[in-house]
Design an enzyme around this catalytic site. Sequence first.
Site, PDB file in Angstrom:
ATOM      1  N   ARG A  15      25.106  35.780  41.411  1.00 24.83           N
ATOM      2  CA  ARG A  15      26.139  36.526  40.687  1.00 24.83           C
ATOM      3  C   ARG A  15      25.586  37.103  39.385  1.00 24.83           C
ATOM      4  O   ARG A  15      25.711  38.292  39.096  1.00 24.83           O
ATOM      5  CB  ARG A  15      27.324  35.613  40.357  1.00 24.83           C
ATOM      6  CG  ARG A  15      28.140  35.120  41.539  1.00 24.83           C
ATOM      7  CD  ARG A  15      29.102  34.038  41.064  1.00 24.83           C
ATOM      8  NE  ARG A  15      29.852  33.422  42.153  1.00 24.83           N
ATOM      9  CZ  ARG A  15      31.142  33.620  42.379  1.00 24.83           C
ATOM     10  NH1 ARG A  15      31.827  34.427  41.608  1.00 24.83           N
ATOM     11  NH2 ARG A  15      31.754  33.015  43.367  1.00 24.83           N
ATOM     12  N   HIS A 158      36.259  26.614  36.458  1.00 22.94           N
ATOM     13  CA  HIS A 158      35.329  27.613  36.978  1.00 22.94           C
ATOM     14  C   HIS A 158      35.600  27.862  38.462  1.00 22.94           C
ATOM     15  O   HIS A 158      36.349  27.130  39.102  1.00 22.94           O
ATOM     16  CB  HIS A 158      33.878  27.166  36.799  1.00 22.94           C
ATOM     17  CG  HIS A 158      33.390  27.262  35.387  1.00 22.94           C
ATOM     18  ND1 HIS A 158      33.588  26.265  34.462  1.00 22.94           N
ATOM     19  CD2 HIS A 158      32.731  28.256  34.728  1.00 22.94           C
ATOM     20  CE1 HIS A 158      33.066  26.628  33.302  1.00 22.94           C
ATOM     21  NE2 HIS A 158      32.545  27.833  33.437  1.00 22.94           N
ATOM     22  N   LYS A 162      30.628  26.919  41.749  1.00 23.85           N
ATOM     23  CA  LYS A 162      29.829  26.302  40.682  1.00 23.85           C
ATOM     24  C   LYS A 162      29.413  24.897  41.100  1.00 23.85           C
ATOM     25  O   LYS A 162      30.232  24.112  41.582  1.00 23.85           O
ATOM     26  CB  LYS A 162      30.625  26.257  39.372  1.00 23.85           C
ATOM     27  CG  LYS A 162      29.813  25.758  38.187  1.00 23.85           C
ATOM     28  CD  LYS A 162      30.536  26.005  36.879  1.00 23.85           C
ATOM     29  CE  LYS A 162      29.730  25.483  35.690  1.00 23.85           C
ATOM     30  NZ  LYS A 162      28.407  26.115  35.573  1.00 23.85           N
TER      31      LYS A 162
END
Length: 269
Positions: A15, A158, A162
Amino acid sequence: MEQLPGLVVTGASGRMGQMLARMIAAGDRARLVGAVEREGHPWIGQDLGLAMGGAALGVTVTDDPLEAFAQAQGVVDFTAPQATLGFAQLAAQARLVHVIGTTGFTDAQLEALKPAARHAVLVRAGNMSLGVNLLVQLTRKVAAALDTDFDIEIVEAHHNQKVDAPSGTALMLGEAAAAGRGVALADVSDRGRDGMTGARRRGDIGFTAIRGGDIVGEHDVIFAGPGERIVLRHIASDRALFARGALRAALWGQGRPPGEYDMMDVLGL
């Protein structure tokens, strides 16, 4: 005319890697000169721009960081702790500015990074945003102003991909709160509540991690006292802010003496 600094992006398919590559290539402050991925990755040998589904960038993805680093002045690294340790050694040999956004390090791994900073500029931060680094300062000041009648809880959220918890940012905030109180975070950190845990221990700093959907990053520092609560909050709605901070750090580090730095240094806080 002075040539713009050349930057390498590691973890180029991730990302942050893709966002950084696009930002550097589209900007006028640096040149994208390299893209690194792990051995066996399907992007190896492809033009990075084409691999990302866009126009060609003239940068071929490689699994040889030494080759990429040889033509660069800096490397921006959002990968994994073990990979970052290897990149740090190579970056130090090449005297590159090494910007590290990787999180999830153990204490031993952080210690293993230190030799690289004797030869190169190493900028490491759990979060590259201006707002978060301001939040860190505020957390330290509020913790210093309040006694242990106020419990400190750090809640972070998040996206569901993650892999580490608590987040690097949450740990930054925890370290700031502990520093404000003049204690070591390792002595007061409370991360594992489940079942009959008993009453909360006075002076502990608690952590809670939420994982779900595509949450970019949210962090609350809660000071809960008798009859009142103070909540410091930062919400990131666009991870481009992390890429902008990392790029700023890579440019800031050019010409600096070797050493360990963080975003407080870069932002002049």
